[in-house]
Design an enzyme around this catalytic site. Structure first.
Site, PDB file in Angstrom:
ATOM      1  N   GLU A 120       1.040   9.581  -4.389  1.00  0.00           N
ATOM      2  CA  GLU A 120       2.249  10.117  -3.775  1.00  0.00           C
ATOM      3  C   GLU A 120       3.052   8.995  -3.120  1.00  0.00           C
ATOM      4  OE1 GLU A 120       1.273  14.683  -2.247  1.00  0.00           O
ATOM      5  OE2 GLU A 120       1.410  13.055  -0.803  1.00  0.00           O
ATOM      6  N   CYS A 121       4.320   8.891  -3.446  1.00  0.00           N
ATOM      7  CA  CYS A 121       5.295   8.057  -2.734  1.00  0.00           C
ATOM      8  C   CYS A 121       4.808   6.604  -2.606  1.00  0.00           C
ATOM      9  CB  CYS A 121       5.611   8.670  -1.376  1.00  0.00           C
ATOM     10  SG  CYS A 121       7.183   8.107  -0.680  1.00  0.00           S
TER      11      CYS A 121
END
Length: 456
Positions: A330-331
């Site tokens: 994620e991210c």
């Protein structure tokens, strides 16, 4: 009971007030449970540093109203006191509902949980007008209950007299008065507060917050307000199946990767996962005999040089992903899997390189809730699954994915809202800027662990 620390707007002092309250209760050796409204990762780190107990996020978009009730009820069972920090201004949220309470706002959560509000006001540029502000906030929605006010940044005794005179006709208790001071400061950078792991002076700050709380608050009235009542536990609305065999998941957690919802980690364990925390920054090798990677968000751009120099770990991750180990990023985790990170000084640093693109730091913050539909199968989702997530980043990619994971649009915006595509998926890898909370969707980690369980 419990209470929610709310404010008229961002920057009024909610976090400082919340931390000072928590620090005082912790210093008294009470058992405290804290909560944070919204998708925030960093404020909960400060809560946990003070209370030595994970803070829980309450977000009705990422989860549901039913999940919020269940989460709150479950986690106050063993606590003596509970406290919730709000988000932005009291009524700031996604889109106004009929009762003037925007969804995902502090006011929305106060109604869901039927809890009173402790209302913080920055008084630094106010005197008589404070009454108009308080009157407006307390009468806009009569379903809300206001326990009292915290007057922040009061300049002098005369200033306090003017504020008290203006507020007296409203008959709302003043439960705290914080004088203007410069000693207590929470440092910030491009995504908000600097995380706790990067603040060696934090213990000193907490001591200052305890003293602030001792001298500023009416504890005779506040203690009963925060004391928990043990409601009957809510029957879980979701059934979490258990994976038959323990699955070893390597979770990157250090100064570069620290954005994890505690509920996500708990759900993985409830499903039967063995969580192995490790550091891409500091460890010389990846954990042994693992069956999956989980790279959360964080600040890899701030530690890009150190990450790039850990060549043995970069090679080991690349080798494992190339042979198909299930991987969720994620991210910040996505940025780490790119070929390079280009930092704020335009310097390039080698990363894992399994995604054929580079992450570069931009000037504009990308922030908001999204409704996303999957365009293909991935380790987390079958095709055509609709989920809700949150983006919060300052980086962009030089090359967009040719086979994106999601088509997305902003949550509850106008009908002409533009649809975008985003995310990478191939083999057993899922990488995206979209942050997910699994509380209302245990089938997501269930599918991930099923993929991991067959990897040898």
């Amino acid at each position: 009971m419990s209470a929610i620390v709310a404010a008229d707007r961002s920057g009024s002092g909610k976090t400082t007030v919340t931390l000072s309250l928590l620090a005082y209760l912790q210093q008294k050796q009470f058992n405290i449970q804290s909560f944070k409204i919204g998708p925030d990762y960093i404020d909960p780190m400060f809560h946990q540093f003070v209370t030595q107990k994970p803070c829980r996020n309450l977000d009705p978009i990422l989860t549901s109203e039913a999940y919020i009730k269940q989460c709150f009820t479950d986690h106050i069972q063993k606590a003596d006191y509970a406290l919730i920090e709000g988000v932005m201004g009291l009524f700031d949220g996604v889109s106004p509902l009929i009762d003037h309470t925007p969804t995902a706002s502090t006011a929305h959560i106060a109604q869901i949980l039927n809890l009173p509000l402790l209302f913080v006001i920055d008084c630094s540029r106010l005197s008589g007008s404070v009454a108009a502000i308080v009157n407006g906030f307390t009468t806009l929605n009569y379903n809300l209950k206001f326990a009292g006010l915290i007057l922040n940044k009061v300049a002098s005794d005369r200033h306090l007299e003017l504020l008290q005179e203006a507020l007296e006709p409203l008959n709302i208790p003043i439960l705290g008065i914080i004088r203007r001071q410069d000693q207590i400061h929470l440092p910030e950078r491009h995504l908000g507060l600097v995380p706790t792991d990067e603040l060696p002076q934090l213990n000193t700050l907490i001591e200052q917050l305890v003293k602030l709380a001792e001298n500023s608050f009416n504890w005779e009235k506040l203690l009963p307000l925060f004391q928990t009542e043990k409601p009957v536990k809510i029957q879980p609305t979701l059934t979490i199946p258990c994976v038959q065999h323990s699955v070893k998941i390597a979770i990157a957690r250090d100064q570069a990767f620290s954005f994890y919802y505690q509920d996500n980690l708990d759900i993985l364990q409830q499903l039967g996962a063995e969580l192995i925390f490790w550091s891409p920054l500091n460890d010389s090798q990846i954990p042994q005999n693992i069956q999956g990677f989980y790279f959360g968000g964080g600040f890899p751009e701030m530690f890009a040089k150190q990450l790039s120099e850990n060549l043995s770990v970069i090679k080991a991750i690349r080798d494992q992903i190339s042979v198909g180990i299930p991987t969720y990023a994620e991210c910040g985790g996505l940025m780490y899997l790119c070929e390079e990170i280009i930092d704020f000084e335009n310097k390039s640093w080698q990363m894992v390189g399994v995604l054929p693109t580079k992450a570069f730091m931009g000037k504009r913050l990308k922030l908001g809730y999204y409704q996303a539909t999957t365009l293909q199968n991935s380790p987390l989702f079958p095709q055509e699954t609709t989920i809700f997530g949150h983006q919060f980043h300052r980086s962009d990619l030089t090359t967009e994915s040719p086979n994106p994971v999601y088509k997305m649009k902003r949550y509850r915006q106008n009908k002409d809202n533009q649809t975008i595509t985003e995310g990478w998926s191939f083999a057993n890898l899922h990488a995206s800027y979209l942050h997910l909370h699994w509380g209302n969707n245990p089938e997501i980690p269930t599918r991930f662990l099923q993929q991991c369980s067959i990897f040898q």
